[in-house]
Write a protein that holds these residues in place. Sequence first.
Motif, PDB file in Angstrom:
ATOM      1  N   ALA A 155       0.847  -1.187   0.000  1.00  0.00           N
ATOM      2  CA  ALA A 155       0.000   0.000   0.000  1.00  0.00           C
ATOM      3  C   ALA A 155       0.885   1.241   0.000  1.00  0.00           C
ATOM      4  O   ALA A 155       1.770   1.388   0.841  1.00  0.00           O
ATOM      5  N   SER A 156       0.630   2.148  -0.949  1.00  0.00           N
ATOM      6  CA  SER A 156       1.603   3.212  -1.166  1.00  0.00           C
ATOM      7  C   SER A 156       0.975   4.415  -1.844  1.00  0.00           C
ATOM      8  O   SER A 156      -0.139   4.344  -2.384  1.00  0.00           O
ATOM      9  N   TRP A 157       1.703   5.516  -1.815  1.00  0.00           N
ATOM     10  CA  TRP A 157       1.375   6.666  -2.665  1.00  0.00           C
ATOM     11  C   TRP A 157       2.667   7.188  -3.273  1.00  0.00           C
ATOM     12  O   TRP A 157       3.743   7.023  -2.706  1.00  0.00           O
ATOM     13  N   ALA A 158       2.549   7.779  -4.450  1.00  0.00           N
ATOM     14  CA  ALA A 158       3.727   8.278  -5.156  1.00  0.00           C
ATOM     15  C   ALA A 158       3.412   9.631  -5.779  1.00  0.00           C
ATOM     16  O   ALA A 158       2.375   9.794  -6.426  1.00  0.00           O
ATOM     17  N   PRO A 159       4.289  10.632  -5.589  1.00  0.00           N
ATOM     18  CA  PRO A 159       4.087  11.924  -6.260  1.00  0.00           C
ATOM     19  C   PRO A 159       4.348  11.772  -7.756  1.00  0.00           C
ATOM     20  O   PRO A 159       5.323  11.141  -8.162  1.00  0.00           O
ATOM     21  N   ASP A 174      -2.378   6.970  -5.441  1.00  0.00           N
ATOM     22  CA  ASP A 174      -2.499   6.529  -4.055  1.00  0.00           C
ATOM     23  C   ASP A 174      -3.430   5.322  -3.967  1.00  0.00           C
ATOM     24  O   ASP A 174      -4.591   5.391  -4.378  1.00  0.00           O
ATOM     25  N   ASP A 175      -2.912   4.187  -3.442  1.00  0.00           N
ATOM     26  CA  ASP A 175      -3.758   2.992  -3.304  1.00  0.00           C
ATOM     27  C   ASP A 175      -3.825   2.502  -1.856  1.00  0.00           C
ATOM     28  O   ASP A 175      -4.130   1.349  -1.590  1.00  0.00           O
ATOM     29  N   ARG A 176      -3.582   3.378  -0.906  1.00  0.00           N
ATOM     30  CA  ARG A 176      -3.506   2.943   0.487  1.00  0.00           C
ATOM     31  C   ARG A 176      -4.873   2.595   1.077  1.00  0.00           C
ATOM     32  O   ARG A 176      -4.973   1.750   1.957  1.00  0.00           O
ATOM     33  N   SER A 177      -5.926   3.234   0.630  1.00  0.00           N
ATOM     34  CA  SER A 177      -7.231   3.040   1.265  1.00  0.00           C
ATOM     35  C   SER A 177      -8.192   2.212   0.434  1.00  0.00           C
ATOM     36  O   SER A 177      -9.361   2.074   0.795  1.00  0.00           O
ATOM     37  N   ALA A 178      -7.717   1.660  -0.674  1.00  0.00           N
ATOM     38  CA  ALA A 178      -8.605   0.868  -1.540  1.00  0.00           C
ATOM     39  C   ALA A 178      -7.763  -0.073  -2.380  1.00  0.00           C
ATOM     40  O   ALA A 178      -6.536  -0.053  -2.340  1.00  0.00           O
ATOM     41  N   ALA A 179      -8.446  -0.913  -3.158  1.00  0.00           N
ATOM     42  CA  ALA A 179      -7.757  -1.928  -3.946  1.00  0.00           C
ATOM     43  C   ALA A 179      -7.042  -1.347  -5.153  1.00  0.00           C
ATOM     44  O   ALA A 179      -6.111  -1.957  -5.683  1.00  0.00           O
TER      45      ALA A 179
END
Length: 636
Positions: A227-231, A245-250
């Motif tokens: 689970a991650s986010w990237a600028p 950003d996929d931290r809160s969902a699939a």
Amino acid sequence: MVWRKGLGMALVIGFGCVAHANETATGPAELPPIGAFMDEAEFGYVSISPDGKHLAQFMRVDGIGRFQVLTYPGREPVINFNLGERQQVGNMLWLSDTRVLTSPRRYLIGFDFLVPTGELYTVDIETGSVRSLGIGAPLHLLPDDPDHILILRYSAKAFAEAHRLNINSGHTRRLTRSAMRTGNLLADINGGLTMSDGVNGDFEYEVRHRKDGERWRLVHSSPYAGASWAPVHFGPTPDTWYTFDDRSAATAGLGLYNSEDNTHELIIRHPRVDVSGLLADFNGHAWAVRFDHHYPAVQYLDKNHPLAAQHAAISKMFPEDEVQFLNYTRDHRLTVAFISGDRRPGDYVLVNLETRKIEPLAQRRPQLTREMLAPMNPVEIRVRDGDTIYAYVTSPEAAERPGPLVVMVHGGPHGIRDFWGFNTQVQLLASRGYHVLGVNFRGSGGYGREYLRKGFGEWGALMQDDVTDATRWAVESGIADAERICIFGGSYGAYSALMGVAREPDLYRCAIGAAGVYDLSIMESSGDVRALRGGITYIRQILRGAQDKPERSPVNLADRIKARVLLMHGGEDRRAPMEHARRMRAALEEAGNPAEWLYDIEQGHGAAGNEPRREMYQRVLDFLAESTGARSTDGA
């Protein structure tokens, strides 16, 4: 919200229709040659100057690359450079109304594609002079400073370094470097260098931020495919950044990160696929995002943006194709657009917002008309464990049903996927009467984090089962003749092709492996992936012990293979070294099923150049015809 491509035709007042050249009511007069599909495209790119008075373009004439600048609207050439057979312009960026920044790409030993050289050149269209600016990649144009831009260079220690480049003299001044080796630097809306990301030695992804004069501060880290986010692009203010950003969902959606208070805001997310692109205007301001579910779709971030209204209107004109905006004048009055689809190789057009007209500029492959090409249709397939996978079926309108099928397995494999649209390999095969099945097995990218992770450790197992189940679906659906199925792929796709005929000896009549990996036990000791930062860790993460299981490598299963096999490999392949093909060939020989063999000592991870590609695909078509009874080809 419906996330699929519309099929109805809508008319927009004032916009003229752009027809594909050479289209006729009677269809193609003869079989298109291999070169019409596999040669380098006739046009590579078209770009409009900021004031709209010139067009820059890269094209090929009789195989020779040329960079041209034309007046507009007169289209009189003012610049015309011959670049030879093995070079083309990779990027064109207008620095002013009369100066273009270009960067070449060349065929290099070991690669089957044109490799960016990193060299920067400016072309002055008033004087015709060309100036070398050294090595680098554009980072920010600094619109308030007409004499300078920001570029990225990599140091001898593999740090990304930002330099301020004087575009008149070529002089540079180093400003800062990335937070980690092999990392990246991102510029904010004003050109500030406050964000850096990259992969550390343990193949963990990191994002670091800093304020002026401060040290880099870790703001996010995650394991590969965690689970991650990237600028991905600067936001509307200096302290904000657009992110995936996929931290809160699939699935990964578009977010906005505020570095001042370390907060995140979700802007838009698709329930089944990751966001696949962010579209920005002349000034770099984001106006839309792209998703690729079954078909490509664009969602507008600001429906009042002039480009959003323009794009929506043109897309309604071409409901069976995709419209991409490539570049613009500074007032967005003129836009160069690229219109393409499964049956349209790609047309460059100029859109005039004021007159509401579309002007044809160039075609990538004018030899190929819509009637020569086959429709590509998305399908969802329920596999043996109850999950759903995604695939594309391309079938010629006059094809036998059931008829011969080629299963095309994409390379990568992790994070890579097949997309809807024009595909040279697929359409070449379809033109010879084959149904073509492309499978986005679990482990492919684009369908969310869990879909990707399900492929880890599943080389030759679940990932292969998905390909097998999709092939059987094609038989059960009446598309494929069960006695005339072949499987074909490159790199990982070649591995899958050979594993397919080993694990399912009665399903396929033939297998074709190009530049393949066939022995997982040598993945950590050969090839260029292991040499990358964190490369060994990456290999171990995706294989998860498969390299230690003999039954996961086709080189150990040759005695199970009944199908005919064609192996194709290049002597300069660094990604999948020649040792893989030698071992696979020897194993088949020992098993009494000698493979057909195509070897070129000068080629790398695939075939580079028009003639080698024609030879390769002539051999492929002949082999498929002999194996399935379908027609071959009558020349390149």
